[in-house]
Design a protein around this motif. Sequence first.
Motif, PDB file in Angstrom:
ATOM      1  N   LYS A   1       9.253  11.802   3.057  1.00 41.43           N
ATOM      2  CA  LYS A   1       7.999  12.262   2.462  1.00 41.43           C
ATOM      3  C   LYS A   1       8.129  12.376   0.954  1.00 41.43           C
ATOM      4  O   LYS A   1       9.126  12.854   0.429  1.00 41.43           O
ATOM      5  CB  LYS A   1       7.607  13.620   3.036  1.00 41.43           C
ATOM      6  N   THR A   2       7.079  11.927   0.266  1.00 41.34           N
ATOM      7  CA  THR A   2       6.982  12.114  -1.179  1.00 41.34           C
ATOM      8  C   THR A   2       5.983  13.219  -1.505  1.00 41.34           C
ATOM      9  O   THR A   2       5.914  13.668  -2.639  1.00 41.34           O
ATOM     10  CB  THR A   2       6.542  10.812  -1.875  1.00 41.34           C
TER      11      THR A   2
ATOM     12  N   SER B   1       0.811  -1.219   0.000  1.00 42.33           N
ATOM     13  CA  SER B   1       0.000   0.000   0.000  1.00 42.33           C
ATOM     14  C   SER B   1       0.844   1.268   0.000  1.00 42.33           C
ATOM     15  O   SER B   1       2.029   1.250   0.315  1.00 42.33           O
ATOM     16  CB  SER B   1      -0.930   0.013   1.213  1.00 42.33           C
ATOM     17  N   ILE B   2       0.178   2.345  -0.362  1.00 45.79           N
ATOM     18  CA  ILE B   2       0.702   3.697  -0.210  1.00 45.79           C
ATOM     19  C   ILE B   2      -0.143   4.345   0.876  1.00 45.79           C
ATOM     20  O   ILE B   2      -1.370   4.229   0.875  1.00 45.79           O
ATOM     21  CB  ILE B   2       0.597   4.494  -1.529  1.00 45.79           C
ATOM     22  N   PHE B   3       0.507   5.016   1.826  1.00 48.16           N
ATOM     23  CA  PHE B   3      -0.197   5.667   2.922  1.00 48.16           C
ATOM     24  C   PHE B   3      -0.235   7.171   2.693  1.00 48.16           C
ATOM     25  O   PHE B   3       0.777   7.789   2.353  1.00 48.16           O
ATOM     26  CB  PHE B   3       0.501   5.374   4.254  1.00 48.16           C
TER      27      PHE B   3
ATOM     28  N   SER C   1      -8.392  26.225   8.777  1.00 46.12           N
ATOM     29  CA  SER C   1      -7.882  27.080   7.702  1.00 46.12           C
ATOM     30  C   SER C   1      -7.305  26.323   6.514  1.00 46.12           C
ATOM     31  O   SER C   1      -7.042  26.937   5.481  1.00 46.12           O
ATOM     32  CB  SER C   1      -6.794  28.007   8.250  1.00 46.12           C
ATOM     33  N   GLN C   2      -7.084  25.005   6.645  1.00 48.71           N
ATOM     34  CA  GLN C   2      -6.404  24.308   5.558  1.00 48.71           C
ATOM     35  C   GLN C   2      -6.548  22.802   5.642  1.00 48.71           C
ATOM     36  O   GLN C   2      -6.937  22.254   6.667  1.00 48.71           O
ATOM     37  CB  GLN C   2      -4.919  24.654   5.572  1.00 48.71           C
ATOM     38  N   TYR C   3      -6.220  22.169   4.527  1.00 47.23           N
ATOM     39  CA  TYR C   3      -6.012  20.722   4.461  1.00 47.23           C
ATOM     40  C   TYR C   3      -4.509  20.502   4.417  1.00 47.23           C
ATOM     41  O   TYR C   3      -3.790  21.247   3.755  1.00 47.23           O
ATOM     42  CB  TYR C   3      -6.597  20.134   3.178  1.00 47.23           C
ATOM     43  N   LEU C   4      -4.040  19.467   5.086  1.00 48.51           N
ATOM     44  CA  LEU C   4      -2.642  19.060   5.000  1.00 48.51           C
ATOM     45  C   LEU C   4      -2.628  17.623   4.508  1.00 48.51           C
ATOM     46  O   LEU C   4      -3.201  16.729   5.148  1.00 48.51           O
ATOM     47  CB  LEU C   4      -1.949  19.166   6.364  1.00 48.51           C
ATOM     48  N   ILE C   5      -1.999  17.398   3.358  1.00 49.14           N
ATOM     49  CA  ILE C   5      -1.915  16.073   2.748  1.00 49.14           C
ATOM     50  C   ILE C   5      -0.453  15.671   2.734  1.00 49.14           C
ATOM     51  O   ILE C   5       0.392  16.410   2.222  1.00 49.14           O
ATOM     52  CB  ILE C   5      -2.457  16.080   1.307  1.00 49.14           C
ATOM     53  N   GLU C   6      -0.155  14.486   3.291  1.00 49.74           N
ATOM     54  CA  GLU C   6       1.222  13.994   3.323  1.00 49.74           C
ATOM     55  C   GLU C   6       1.249  12.533   2.887  1.00 49.74           C
ATOM     56  O   GLU C   6       0.303  11.787   3.141  1.00 49.74           O
ATOM     57  CB  GLU C   6       1.803  14.096   4.729  1.00 49.74           C
ATOM     58  N   SER C   7       2.350  12.152   2.258  1.00 51.73           N
ATOM     59  CA  SER C   7       2.574  10.758   1.894  1.00 51.73           C
ATOM     60  C   SER C   7       4.069  10.477   1.997  1.00 51.73           C
ATOM     61  O   SER C   7       4.881  11.395   1.926  1.00 51.73           O
ATOM     62  CB  SER C   7       2.067  10.473   0.476  1.00 51.73           C
ATOM     63  N   TRP C   8       4.392   9.202   2.158  1.00 54.70           N
ATOM     64  CA  TRP C   8       5.784   8.799   2.361  1.00 54.70           C
ATOM     65  C   TRP C   8       6.175   7.752   1.342  1.00 54.70           C
ATOM     66  O   TRP C   8       5.346   7.019   0.810  1.00 54.70           O
ATOM     67  CB  TRP C   8       5.953   8.243   3.779  1.00 54.70           C
TER      68      TRP C   8
END
Length: 194
Positions: free
Chosen positions: A152-153, A123-125, A133-140
């Motif tokens: 982090k990617t 999987s990709i997480f 005030s915002q969305y924070l999207i992170e992936s590794w």
Amino acid sequence: EVQCKSTGGQSTNSAKGDGVEMREKPLCSMGLLVLADKAILPTSAKTPSRFTISIEPIQIFDYHDRNQFLSVMKNAIDRGFPSVPDPPEEELIQHEDGMPGFKNPPVLKYADTDSWDDLERKSIFLSIRCYPSQYLIESWGRAADRKWSDDKTLELRLPSDVGLEVVVDAILDHLRIRKDLPGLMMDFTQQRTA
């Protein structure tokens, strides 16, 4: 148009917006697991010990279907960031990093795998947090053992008023460039309508 809605409350987490350090409490936190053939989105809940855990309901969906993806994300935001009691000690293990985890995480049965290590390799997480005030999207990325790495990617901050459609499109764009998931096919049947 769906966007994060403020529910008030004291600030506990830090987020950046427009270059200014702001203290905001997350309204919703999501840990999205993307496999080659489906996505798994458990409900993220906070405990008195200040840990986030994955609980039911867990949504399984076809992330290639943008409308279904939007609906699932809207449902998760509507559920918010519930508080639950700390799990009993006998249900927990300590990971190498010192963080607690479930001995039998509920997502394993939906991923058709027997171990957390196998889930990571398949999987990709993505972490999606919704602040007033915002969305924070992170992936590794991936480590040499094909499990998730600490590198982090993706780290993307979007103003909350952009709407959920932009968030989903950003996630799909990120998945299109990932080449590290066995069997990942990004053939979308529905185009953007924005």
